[in-house]
Design a protein around this motif. Structure first.
Motif, PDB file in Angstrom:
ATOM      1  N   THR A 179       8.611 106.621  37.537  1.00  0.00           N
ATOM      2  CA  THR A 179       8.052 105.843  36.445  1.00  0.00           C
ATOM      3  C   THR A 179       7.227 106.726  35.528  1.00  0.00           C
ATOM      4  O   THR A 179       6.418 107.518  36.000  1.00  0.00           O
ATOM      5  N   GLU A 180       7.464 106.609  34.236  1.00  0.00           N
ATOM      6  CA  GLU A 180       6.596 107.228  33.241  1.00  0.00           C
ATOM      7  C   GLU A 180       5.561 106.167  32.893  1.00  0.00           C
ATOM      8  O   GLU A 180       5.758 105.362  31.984  1.00  0.00           O
ATOM      9  N   ALA A 181       4.478 106.128  33.647  1.00  0.00           N
ATOM     10  CA  ALA A 181       3.516 105.033  33.538  1.00  0.00           C
ATOM     11  C   ALA A 181       2.798 105.032  32.191  1.00  0.00           C
ATOM     12  O   ALA A 181       2.464 106.079  31.644  1.00  0.00           O
ATOM     13  N   THR A 182       2.601 103.822  31.683  1.00  0.00           N
ATOM     14  CA  THR A 182       1.879 103.590  30.432  1.00  0.00           C
ATOM     15  C   THR A 182       0.848 102.495  30.701  1.00  0.00           C
ATOM     16  O   THR A 182       0.887 101.865  31.768  1.00  0.00           O
ATOM     17  N   PRO A 183      -0.034 102.220  29.751  1.00  0.00           N
ATOM     18  CA  PRO A 183      -0.995 101.129  29.947  1.00  0.00           C
ATOM     19  C   PRO A 183      -0.338  99.760  30.153  1.00  0.00           C
ATOM     20  O   PRO A 183      -0.994  98.827  30.598  1.00  0.00           O
ATOM     21  N   ARG A 184       0.939  99.618  29.875  1.00  0.00           N
ATOM     22  CA  ARG A 184       1.633  98.345  30.095  1.00  0.00           C
ATOM     23  C   ARG A 184       2.026  98.137  31.556  1.00  0.00           C
ATOM     24  O   ARG A 184       2.419  97.037  31.936  1.00  0.00           O
ATOM     25  N   HIS A 185       1.974  99.176  32.363  1.00  0.00           N
ATOM     26  CA  HIS A 185       2.305  99.062  33.778  1.00  0.00           C
ATOM     27  C   HIS A 185       1.138  98.444  34.542  1.00  0.00           C
ATOM     28  O   HIS A 185       0.023  98.367  34.027  1.00  0.00           O
ATOM     29  N   ALA A 226       0.096  89.322  51.392  1.00  0.00           N
ATOM     30  CA  ALA A 226      -0.068  90.767  51.519  1.00  0.00           C
ATOM     31  C   ALA A 226      -0.699  91.396  50.279  1.00  0.00           C
ATOM     32  O   ALA A 226      -0.965  92.593  50.262  1.00  0.00           O
ATOM     33  N   ILE A 227      -0.965  90.586  49.254  1.00  0.00           N
ATOM     34  CA  ILE A 227      -1.511  91.099  47.990  1.00  0.00           C
ATOM     35  C   ILE A 227      -3.026  90.970  47.989  1.00  0.00           C
ATOM     36  O   ILE A 227      -3.557  89.887  48.198  1.00  0.00           O
ATOM     37  N   ARG A 228      -3.700  92.090  47.770  1.00  0.00           N
ATOM     38  CA  ARG A 228      -5.163  92.058  47.638  1.00  0.00           C
ATOM     39  C   ARG A 228      -5.583  91.770  46.208  1.00  0.00           C
ATOM     40  O   ARG A 228      -6.495  91.007  45.967  1.00  0.00           O
ATOM     41  N   GLU A 229      -4.920  92.442  45.276  1.00  0.00           N
ATOM     42  CA  GLU A 229      -5.227  92.234  43.860  1.00  0.00           C
ATOM     43  C   GLU A 229      -4.160  92.868  43.006  1.00  0.00           C
ATOM     44  O   GLU A 229      -3.332  93.650  43.484  1.00  0.00           O
ATOM     45  N   ILE A 230      -4.198  92.540  41.722  1.00  0.00           N
ATOM     46  CA  ILE A 230      -3.315  93.151  40.733  1.00  0.00           C
ATOM     47  C   ILE A 230      -4.219  93.795  39.702  1.00  0.00           C
ATOM     48  O   ILE A 230      -5.095  93.137  39.141  1.00  0.00           O
ATOM     49  N   ARG A 231      -4.033  95.088  39.502  1.00  0.00           N
ATOM     50  CA  ARG A 231      -4.890  95.855  38.598  1.00  0.00           C
ATOM     51  C   ARG A 231      -4.108  96.320  37.384  1.00  0.00           C
ATOM     52  O   ARG A 231      -2.910  96.567  37.463  1.00  0.00           O
ATOM     53  N   ALA A 232      -4.847  96.481  36.296  1.00  0.00           N
ATOM     54  CA  ALA A 232      -4.254  97.124  35.127  1.00  0.00           C
ATOM     55  C   ALA A 232      -4.009  98.594  35.484  1.00  0.00           C
ATOM     56  O   ALA A 232      -4.641  99.143  36.385  1.00  0.00           O
ATOM     57  N   TRP A 233      -3.101  99.208  34.772  1.00  0.00           N
ATOM     58  CA  TRP A 233      -2.791 100.612  35.012  1.00  0.00           C
ATOM     59  C   TRP A 233      -4.027 101.470  34.806  1.00  0.00           C
ATOM     60  O   TRP A 233      -4.789 101.273  33.861  1.00  0.00           O
ATOM     61  N   SER A 234      -4.230 102.420  35.680  1.00  0.00           N
ATOM     62  CA  SER A 234      -5.239 103.461  35.486  1.00  0.00           C
ATOM     63  C   SER A 234      -4.621 104.755  35.993  1.00  0.00           C
ATOM     64  O   SER A 234      -3.877 104.746  36.979  1.00  0.00           O
ATOM     65  N   PRO A 235      -4.893 105.863  35.313  1.00  0.00           N
ATOM     66  CA  PRO A 235      -4.281 107.134  35.716  1.00  0.00           C
ATOM     67  C   PRO A 235      -4.663 107.501  37.147  1.00  0.00           C
ATOM     68  O   PRO A 235      -5.755 107.192  37.614  1.00  0.00           O
ATOM     69  N   THR A 236      -3.735 108.165  37.811  1.00  0.00           N
ATOM     70  CA  THR A 236      -3.960 108.580  39.190  1.00  0.00           C
ATOM     71  C   THR A 236      -4.315 110.062  39.233  1.00  0.00           C
ATOM     72  O   THR A 236      -3.928 110.825  38.357  1.00  0.00           O
TER      73      THR A 236
END
Length: 147
Positions: free
Chosen positions: A66-72, A21-31
């Motif tokens: 979640t307080e998203a950061t570049p580590r997410h 079910a996984i297409r890809e895993i991406r680094a965090w980017s702001p939404t």
């Protein structure tokens, strides 16, 4: 029969999703936030020219947002023809489990995480909660407006 799962952490808990079910895993980017969407929808991102709705998995499970950061990371899933991103704290590993070792979730509560679980499996010394994408995507109509 065996199943392969991608495992990841959200709020210090270990989860898994079927690798198919996984297409890809991406680094965090702001939404980009959207008006009038459920509180667990973090917004949308551009995925190579496609608008991808992104769900804050912690908020979807009833926990603190979640307080998203570049580590997410964002795990891009594909279910019933729709792509959706899930914000996770970190991606752990690819694991193989025997299908018959997947235990049903406890029937103790219909709140929080339990309605979103397919089952539980012990991997080494940790319990992995295997997510049910059908239950997570039960709001497909609400998010269709986001895409």
């Amino acid at each position: 029969m065996h199943r392969e799962l991608i495992t990841f952490e959200v709020a210090d808990q270990l989860f898994g999703i079927d690798i198919m079910a996984i297409r890809e895993i991406r680094a965090w980017s702001p939404t980009a936030r959207l008006p009038r969407v459920p509180n667990y929808v973090a917004g949308v991102v551009n995925l190579r020219g496609t608008v991808l709705p992104v769900v804050d998995l912690a908020a979807r499970l009833g926990w603190e947002p979640t307080e998203a950061t570049p580590r997410h990371a964002i795990i891009v899933t594909q279910y019933a023809g729709q792509a959706r991103g899930l914000i996770v704290d970190s991606v752990s590993d690819i694991v193989t489990i025997a299908a018959d070792t997947l235990q049903p979730p406890p029937a103790m509560s219909q709140d929080g995480v339990v309605p979103f679980l397919e089952g539980l499996s012990a991997i080494e010394d940790r319990m992995v909660m295997v997510l049910n994408l059908q239950a997570l995507n039960a709001d497909a109509e609400e998010l269709a407006h986001a895409a």
